[in-house]
Design a protein around this motif. Structure first.
Motif, PDB file in Angstrom:
ATOM      1  N   UNK A  57       0.831  -1.199   0.000  1.00  0.00           N
ATOM      2  CA  UNK A  57       0.000   0.000   0.000  1.00  0.00           C
ATOM      3  C   UNK A  57       0.866   1.250   0.000  1.00  0.00           C
ATOM      4  N   UNK A  58       0.288   2.348  -0.496  1.00  0.00           N
ATOM      5  CA  UNK A  58       0.981   3.629  -0.528  1.00  0.00           C
ATOM      6  C   UNK A  58      -0.035   4.750  -0.407  1.00  0.00           C
ATOM      7  N   UNK A  59       0.458   5.958  -0.305  1.00  0.00           N
ATOM      8  CA  UNK A  59      -0.431   7.116  -0.185  1.00  0.00           C
ATOM      9  C   UNK A  59       0.071   8.238  -1.076  1.00  0.00           C
ATOM     10  N   UNK A  60      -0.871   8.918  -1.702  1.00  0.00           N
ATOM     11  CA  UNK A  60      -0.577  10.019  -2.620  1.00  0.00           C
ATOM     12  C   UNK A  60      -1.216  11.297  -2.101  1.00  0.00           C
ATOM     13  N   UNK A  61      -0.570  12.408  -2.340  1.00  0.00           N
ATOM     14  CA  UNK A  61      -1.172  13.723  -2.090  1.00  0.00           C
ATOM     15  C   UNK A  61      -1.696  13.866  -0.668  1.00  0.00           C
ATOM     16  N   UNK A  62      -0.800  13.785   0.276  1.00  0.00           N
ATOM     17  CA  UNK A  62      -1.148  13.926   1.694  1.00  0.00           C
ATOM     18  C   UNK A  62      -0.025  14.681   2.397  1.00  0.00           C
ATOM     19  N   UNK A  63      -0.344  15.429   3.462  1.00  0.00           N
ATOM     20  CA  UNK A  63       0.697  16.141   4.202  1.00  0.00           C
ATOM     21  C   UNK A  63       1.585  15.175   4.974  1.00  0.00           C
ATOM     22  N   UNK A  64       2.792  15.629   5.253  1.00  0.00           N
ATOM     23  CA  UNK A  64       3.773  14.760   5.901  1.00  0.00           C
ATOM     24  C   UNK A  64       3.307  14.287   7.269  1.00  0.00           C
ATOM     25  N   UNK A  65       2.595  15.129   8.005  1.00  0.00           N
ATOM     26  CA  UNK A  65       2.204  14.718   9.360  1.00  0.00           C
ATOM     27  C   UNK A  65       1.173  13.598   9.344  1.00  0.00           C
ATOM     28  N   UNK A  66       0.335  13.559   8.309  1.00  0.00           N
ATOM     29  CA  UNK A  66      -0.631  12.464   8.180  1.00  0.00           C
ATOM     30  C   UNK A  66       0.088  11.161   7.839  1.00  0.00           C
ATOM     31  N   UNK A  67       1.023  11.226   6.887  1.00  0.00           N
ATOM     32  CA  UNK A  67       1.763  10.025   6.498  1.00  0.00           C
ATOM     33  C   UNK A  67       2.556   9.494   7.683  1.00  0.00           C
ATOM     34  N   UNK A  68       3.221  10.385   8.404  1.00  0.00           N
ATOM     35  CA  UNK A  68       4.014   9.974   9.567  1.00  0.00           C
ATOM     36  C   UNK A  68       3.127   9.339  10.634  1.00  0.00           C
ATOM     37  N   UNK A  69       1.970   9.928  10.883  1.00  0.00           N
ATOM     38  CA  UNK A  69       1.061   9.371  11.886  1.00  0.00           C
ATOM     39  C   UNK A  69       0.579   7.992  11.458  1.00  0.00           C
ATOM     40  N   UNK A  70       0.244   7.856  10.174  1.00  0.00           N
ATOM     41  CA  UNK A  70      -0.230   6.562   9.672  1.00  0.00           C
ATOM     42  C   UNK A  70       0.846   5.495   9.812  1.00  0.00           C
ATOM     43  N   UNK A  71       2.084   5.849   9.497  1.00  0.00           N
ATOM     44  CA  UNK A  71       3.175   4.879   9.618  1.00  0.00           C
ATOM     45  C   UNK A  71       3.394   4.473  11.074  1.00  0.00           C
ATOM     46  N   UNK A  72       3.277   5.422  11.970  1.00  0.00           N
ATOM     47  CA  UNK A  72       3.455   5.123  13.393  1.00  0.00           C
ATOM     48  C   UNK A  72       2.369   4.169  13.883  1.00  0.00           C
ATOM     49  N   UNK A  73       1.125   4.438  13.487  1.00  0.00           N
ATOM     50  CA  UNK A  73       0.008   3.561  13.868  1.00  0.00           C
ATOM     51  C   UNK A  73       0.229   2.145  13.329  1.00  0.00           C
ATOM     52  N   UNK A  74       0.631   2.064  12.063  1.00  0.00           N
ATOM     53  CA  UNK A  74       0.861   0.746  11.454  1.00  0.00           C
ATOM     54  C   UNK A  74       1.968   0.000  12.186  1.00  0.00           C
ATOM     55  N   UNK A  75       3.017   0.712  12.554  1.00  0.00           N
ATOM     56  CA  UNK A  75       4.143   0.086  13.239  1.00  0.00           C
ATOM     57  C   UNK A  75       3.739  -0.408  14.627  1.00  0.00           C
ATOM     58  N   UNK A  76       3.031   0.422  15.366  1.00  0.00           N
ATOM     59  CA  UNK A  76       2.677   0.069  16.741  1.00  0.00           C
ATOM     60  C   UNK A  76       1.604  -1.020  16.814  1.00  0.00           C
ATOM     61  N   UNK A  77       0.753  -1.096  15.804  1.00  0.00           N
ATOM     62  CA  UNK A  77      -0.364  -2.039  15.843  1.00  0.00           C
ATOM     63  C   UNK A  77      -0.176  -3.220  14.893  1.00  0.00           C
ATOM     64  N   UNK A  78       1.060  -3.387  14.395  1.00  0.00           N
ATOM     65  CA  UNK A  78       1.391  -4.526  13.536  1.00  0.00           C
ATOM     66  C   UNK A  78       0.497  -4.572  12.302  1.00  0.00           C
ATOM     67  N   UNK A  79       0.279  -3.412  11.684  1.00  0.00           N
ATOM     68  CA  UNK A  79      -0.481  -3.326  10.440  1.00  0.00           C
ATOM     69  C   UNK A  79       0.468  -3.038   9.276  1.00  0.00           C
ATOM     70  N   UNK A  80      -0.016  -3.227   8.084  1.00  0.00           N
ATOM     71  CA  UNK A  80       0.806  -3.006   6.896  1.00  0.00           C
ATOM     72  C   UNK A  80       1.135  -1.527   6.745  1.00  0.00           C
ATOM     73  N   UNK A  81       2.418  -1.166   6.688  1.00  0.00           N
ATOM     74  CA  UNK A  81       2.792   0.235   6.524  1.00  0.00           C
ATOM     75  C   UNK A  81       2.812   0.632   5.057  1.00  0.00           C
ATOM     76  N   UNK A  82       2.872   1.916   4.801  1.00  0.00           N
ATOM     77  CA  UNK A  82       3.034   2.396   3.434  1.00  0.00           C
ATOM     78  C   UNK A  82       4.434   2.041   2.940  1.00  0.00           C
ATOM     79  N   UNK A  83       4.516   1.640   1.671  1.00  0.00           N
ATOM     80  CA  UNK A  83       5.802   1.369   1.041  1.00  0.00           C
ATOM     81  C   UNK A  83       6.282   2.552   0.212  1.00  0.00           C
TER      82      UNK A  83
END
Length: 353
Positions: free
Chosen positions: A151-177
């Motif tokens: 999965x990946x994300x397009x056209x989003x601010x850095x703070x949203x992408x960073x938050x999403x990656x942190x959530x994925x990491x902490x909850x063992x979910x698939x992170x953005x590639x």
């Protein structure tokens, strides 16, 4: 064509990505089926295996044609498509990042592409309302079903992408590639936060509009009517025309020195920024595609690279300007001797030219 790993994964993708938004004439400016097939075939013959489309492109025709072109060689190609943008104006849930739109959009894309899996599924853009936790959980669910590989994300601010990656990491979910964003010699503001973030999070960077919508080919230079059209076009309202023309002229000058096209110079500049960058090349004619592929043979000299940077530089703003000015205070005596080559984020923050 050489290959790169997609972000922090083992997936091999070509160093250029073919943008399929031009596949189909539904929007009155794309390529017909025959030309689209020729573009796809030429890209594949050059070794390209990475193709980017979206459910909304040419009202779904892009995905349908891509599915036909790939055919029996489906596993050879890395297909990326997207969801988020409204498909049915009468249905309030036919757009957005929420679970329902994701699930329905994915099933529809699989059908149009005539495949049972998507290699890279993009959040097309941040919708500003769906909770990030809901979006990441839904994306993780479709990966676990096998319908999506990455999965990946397009056209989003850095703070949203960073938050999403942190959530994925902490909850063992698939992170953005990977992330996808506009980046070219005319539009460099992503250097303030999105690009350093990508370096730090080990994300591949897919660059859309690498030629600035044609501005960097030089076609608008010295043509008042075209400059007026550029100035009035909604898409280019964030470009300052005089500045864009000055940058385009510098690109053309460098192209004359090398003996290549301006488009090849603009693409080479992106490629030399960082190994993470993968320009998305789109074309409406076979000739345009072949010209873009020629960027693989172009290497800018240090002087040319610096000149292009100087012509197009942007104010990094706070806090980067502040940190660069005061780096002696926190690096101390190490500032003059510290090797930043293995610290890409430090290079972006402290040594960006």
């Amino acid at each position: 064509m050489q290959y790169k790993l997609l972000g922090n994964t083992g997936l091999r993708v070509s160093e250029l990505c073919l943008g399929a938004m031009t596949f189909g004439e539904d929007w009155d400016w794309g390529a017909n089926r025959e030309t689209s097939q020729a573009i796809f075939d030429a890209f594949a013959e050059a070794g390209g295996n990475f193709i980017d489309t979206a459910n909304v492109y040419t009202n779904g025709t892009s995905e349908k044609l891509l599915g036909e072109f790939v055919g029996a060689e489906r596993d050879r190609f890395v297909i990326a498509t997207k969801y988020t943008v409204m498909m049915n104006p009468t249905d309030p849930n036919s757009s957005g990042n929420q679970r329902k739109n994701l699930m329905r959009s994915l099933d529809a894309s699989l059908k149009r592409l005539n495949t049972d899996y998507i290699d890279l599924y993009w959040v097309h853009m941040w919708d500003t309302v769906t909770p990030v936790e809901e979006m990441m959980r839904a994306l993780d669910d479709v990966v676990r079903t096998g319908k999506v590989m990455y999965v990946g994300i397009s056209d989003a601010p850095a703070w949203i992408v960073s938050r999403a990656q942190t959530i994925a990491d902490l909850r063992n979910m698939t992170p953005f590639a990977a992330i996808q964003l506009e980046y070219n010699l005319v539009e460099r503001t992503v250097e303030r936060d999105l690009l350093p973030m990508a370096e730090d999070l080990n994300l591949s960077i897919l660059n859309w509009s690498p030629l600035g919508g044609g501005v960097l080919t030089g076609k608008y230079l010295h043509q008042d009517s075209d400059q007026d059209r550029l100035n009035k076009a909604e898409y280019f309202q964030h470009y300052k025309v005089d500045r864009a023309m000055q940058i385009a002229q510098t690109v053309v000058d460098v192209a004359h020195e090398i003996g290549c096209s301006a488009a090849q110079v603009a693409l080479a500049w992106i490629r030399q920024q960082s190994p993470r960058h993968i320009p998305i090349i789109g074309a409406r004619t076979l000739e345009h595609l072949k010209d873009n592929l020629g960027c693989l043979q172009v290497a800018l000299s240090e002087e040319q690279f610096i000149r292009l940077n100087a012509a197009s530089e942007v104010d990094p703003g706070f806090a980067l300007t502040f940190l660069r000015r005061l780096q002696n205070l926190f690096l101390g005596a190490a500032n003059e001797t510290l090797d930043l080559s293995l610290h890409p984020v430090s290079r972006w923050v402290l040594d960006r030219k």
